[in-house]
Design a protein around this motif. Structure first.
Motif, PDB file in Angstrom:
ATOM      1  N   ASP A 252      -0.418   3.741  -7.191  1.00 63.11           N
ATOM      2  CA  ASP A 252      -1.830   3.353  -7.277  1.00 63.11           C
ATOM      3  C   ASP A 252      -2.168   2.639  -8.575  1.00 63.11           C
ATOM      4  O   ASP A 252      -3.027   1.777  -8.599  1.00 63.11           O
ATOM      5  CB  ASP A 252      -2.741   4.574  -7.112  1.00 63.11           C
ATOM      6  CG  ASP A 252      -2.720   5.111  -5.687  1.00 63.11           C
ATOM      7  OD1 ASP A 252      -2.346   4.356  -4.762  1.00 63.11           O
ATOM      8  OD2 ASP A 252      -3.068   6.296  -5.508  1.00 63.11           O
TER       9      ASP A 252
ATOM     10  N   ASP B  59       3.795   0.805  -3.527  1.00 63.30           N
ATOM     11  CA  ASP B  59       3.386   0.599  -4.919  1.00 63.30           C
ATOM     12  C   ASP B  59       2.528   1.778  -5.370  1.00 63.30           C
ATOM     13  O   ASP B  59       1.646   2.236  -4.632  1.00 63.30           O
ATOM     14  CB  ASP B  59       2.593  -0.697  -5.076  1.00 63.30           C
ATOM     15  CG  ASP B  59       3.473  -1.932  -5.028  1.00 63.30           C
ATOM     16  OD1 ASP B  59       4.719  -1.789  -4.979  1.00 63.30           O
ATOM     17  OD2 ASP B  59       2.916  -3.040  -5.040  1.00 63.30           O
TER      18      ASP B  59
ATOM     19  N   THR C 169      -5.324  -5.459 -10.345  1.00 59.68           N
ATOM     20  CA  THR C 169      -5.129  -4.066  -9.956  1.00 59.68           C
ATOM     21  C   THR C 169      -4.558  -4.040  -8.542  1.00 59.68           C
ATOM     22  O   THR C 169      -4.596  -5.048  -7.828  1.00 59.68           O
ATOM     23  CB  THR C 169      -6.459  -3.297  -9.968  1.00 59.68           C
ATOM     24  OG1 THR C 169      -7.331  -3.898  -8.990  1.00 59.68           O
ATOM     25  CG2 THR C 169      -7.102  -3.325 -11.350  1.00 59.68           C
ATOM     26  N   LYS C 170      -4.071  -2.892  -8.129  1.00 60.09           N
ATOM     27  CA  LYS C 170      -3.527  -2.767  -6.778  1.00 60.09           C
ATOM     28  C   LYS C 170      -4.587  -3.095  -5.709  1.00 60.09           C
ATOM     29  O   LYS C 170      -4.288  -3.853  -4.778  1.00 60.09           O
ATOM     30  CB  LYS C 170      -2.950  -1.370  -6.569  1.00 60.09           C
ATOM     31  CG  LYS C 170      -2.332  -1.186  -5.199  1.00 60.09           C
ATOM     32  CD  LYS C 170      -1.733   0.188  -5.045  1.00 60.09           C
ATOM     33  CE  LYS C 170      -1.196   0.387  -3.640  1.00 60.09           C
ATOM     34  NZ  LYS C 170      -0.598   1.709  -3.474  1.00 60.09           N
TER      35      LYS C 170
ATOM     36  N   TYR D 249       1.006  -4.827 -12.468  1.00 59.91           N
ATOM     37  CA  TYR D 249       1.421  -6.147 -12.001  1.00 59.91           C
ATOM     38  C   TYR D 249       1.232  -7.148 -13.139  1.00 59.91           C
ATOM     39  O   TYR D 249       0.193  -7.156 -13.800  1.00 59.91           O
ATOM     40  CB  TYR D 249       0.531  -6.646 -10.860  1.00 59.91           C
ATOM     41  CG  TYR D 249       0.612  -5.930  -9.546  1.00 59.91           C
ATOM     42  CD1 TYR D 249       1.784  -5.936  -8.794  1.00 59.91           C
ATOM     43  CD2 TYR D 249      -0.500  -5.291  -9.020  1.00 59.91           C
ATOM     44  CE1 TYR D 249       1.838  -5.311  -7.554  1.00 59.91           C
ATOM     45  CE2 TYR D 249      -0.455  -4.671  -7.793  1.00 59.91           C
ATOM     46  CZ  TYR D 249       0.711  -4.677  -7.056  1.00 59.91           C
ATOM     47  OH  TYR D 249       0.761  -4.062  -5.842  1.00 59.91           O
TER      48      TYR D 249
ATOM     49  N   GLU E 189       0.835  -1.210   0.000  1.00 62.00           N
ATOM     50  CA  GLU E 189       0.000   0.000   0.000  1.00 62.00           C
ATOM     51  C   GLU E 189       0.868   1.258   0.000  1.00 62.00           C
ATOM     52  O   GLU E 189       0.596   2.210  -0.722  1.00 62.00           O
ATOM     53  CB  GLU E 189      -0.937  -0.006   1.214  1.00 62.00           C
ATOM     54  CG  GLU E 189      -1.843   1.198   1.307  1.00 62.00           C
ATOM     55  CD  GLU E 189      -2.856   1.289   0.173  1.00 62.00           C
ATOM     56  OE1 GLU E 189      -3.197   2.427  -0.203  1.00 62.00           O
ATOM     57  OE2 GLU E 189      -3.297   0.239  -0.320  1.00 62.00           O
TER      58      GLU E 189
ATOM     59  N   HIS F 236      -4.992  -6.903  -5.594  1.00 62.07           N
ATOM     60  CA  HIS F 236      -3.783  -7.515  -5.023  1.00 62.07           C
ATOM     61  C   HIS F 236      -3.751  -7.327  -3.506  1.00 62.07           C
ATOM     62  O   HIS F 236      -3.524  -8.279  -2.754  1.00 62.07           O
ATOM     63  CB  HIS F 236      -2.553  -6.893  -5.685  1.00 62.07           C
ATOM     64  CG  HIS F 236      -1.258  -7.412  -5.172  1.00 62.07           C
ATOM     65  ND1 HIS F 236      -0.460  -6.699  -4.322  1.00 62.07           N
ATOM     66  CD2 HIS F 236      -0.610  -8.586  -5.402  1.00 62.07           C
ATOM     67  CE1 HIS F 236       0.620  -7.410  -4.038  1.00 62.07           C
ATOM     68  NE2 HIS F 236       0.556  -8.546  -4.684  1.00 62.07           N
ATOM     69  N   ASP F 237      -3.978  -6.100  -3.048  1.00 61.23           N
ATOM     70  CA  ASP F 237      -3.967  -5.812  -1.614  1.00 61.23           C
ATOM     71  C   ASP F 237      -5.028  -6.626  -0.875  1.00 61.23           C
ATOM     72  O   ASP F 237      -4.765  -7.162   0.203  1.00 61.23           O
ATOM     73  CB  ASP F 237      -4.176  -4.320  -1.355  1.00 61.23           C
ATOM     74  CG  ASP F 237      -2.971  -3.479  -1.743  1.00 61.23           C
ATOM     75  OD1 ASP F 237      -1.910  -4.047  -2.096  1.00 61.23           O
ATOM     76  OD2 ASP F 237      -3.098  -2.235  -1.696  1.00 61.23           O
TER      77      ASP F 237
END
Length: 167
Positions: free
Chosen positions: A63, A61, A76-77, A67, A58, A80-81
């Protein structure tokens, strides 16, 4: 599937836009130290709790990070998070080494390649993986480094305990 070549194209074109010549000298060496410190922090967080792991991504990386994982997925972030925080994806073990950092753009862009061997749990099932990751780091105007691309390539030719040979 079209996103995989686009991610590689993005990483390569970003380096080309900033400057085609790799930086050398004291400034480049300082950038390399900063990037290797971030990579060390990433490994420590990855081996920590799901919260520590997700918090690192968080913070570090971008926004809109690109990946591309070894299974072809391009989450997307936020996706993934969420996978990390929920425990859907969990790192069980990880070793990394052979870091090669290239600095570009007057010290504002770094491309890092290395080897990685470990075991990751997806939805409760462990998978051993030998990978060749590439990370692209960009120093934003606020002075903070952020990872803008992360790509994993599976390596299947591991032979008798020798992980990788660069020559």
């Amino acid at each position: 599937m079209r996103r995989i070549p686009l991610t590689v194209l993005l990483a390569v074109s970003l380096v080309g836009f900033v400057r085609a010549q790799e930086e050398t000298g004291d400034k480049a060496e300082e950038v390399k130290k900063e990037i290797l410190k971030l990579e060390d922090e990433k490994l420590a967080a990855t081996l920590g709790s799901s919260t520590e792991n997700a918090d690192w991504f968080e913070r570090n990386d971008a926004d809109d990070i690109a990946y591309t994982f070894d299974n072809g997925s391009t989450p997307t972030k936020p996706v993934h998070d969420a996978q990390i925080r929920s425990g859907e994806v969990k790192v069980l073990s990880m070793k990394q080494g052979g870091f090669h950092v290239r600095v570009y753009g007057n010290g504002t862009m770094a491309v890092v390649s290395y080897w990685q061997r470990g075991s990751v749990q997806f939805n409760g099932k462990a998978h051993a993986r030998d990978l060749r990751p590439t990370d692209v780091w960009h120093k934003f105007p606020d002075g903070r480094w952020r990872r803008i691309a992360h790509s994993l390539s599976s390596v299947s030719n591991v032979n008798k305990g020798v992980l990788y040979r660069d020559k």
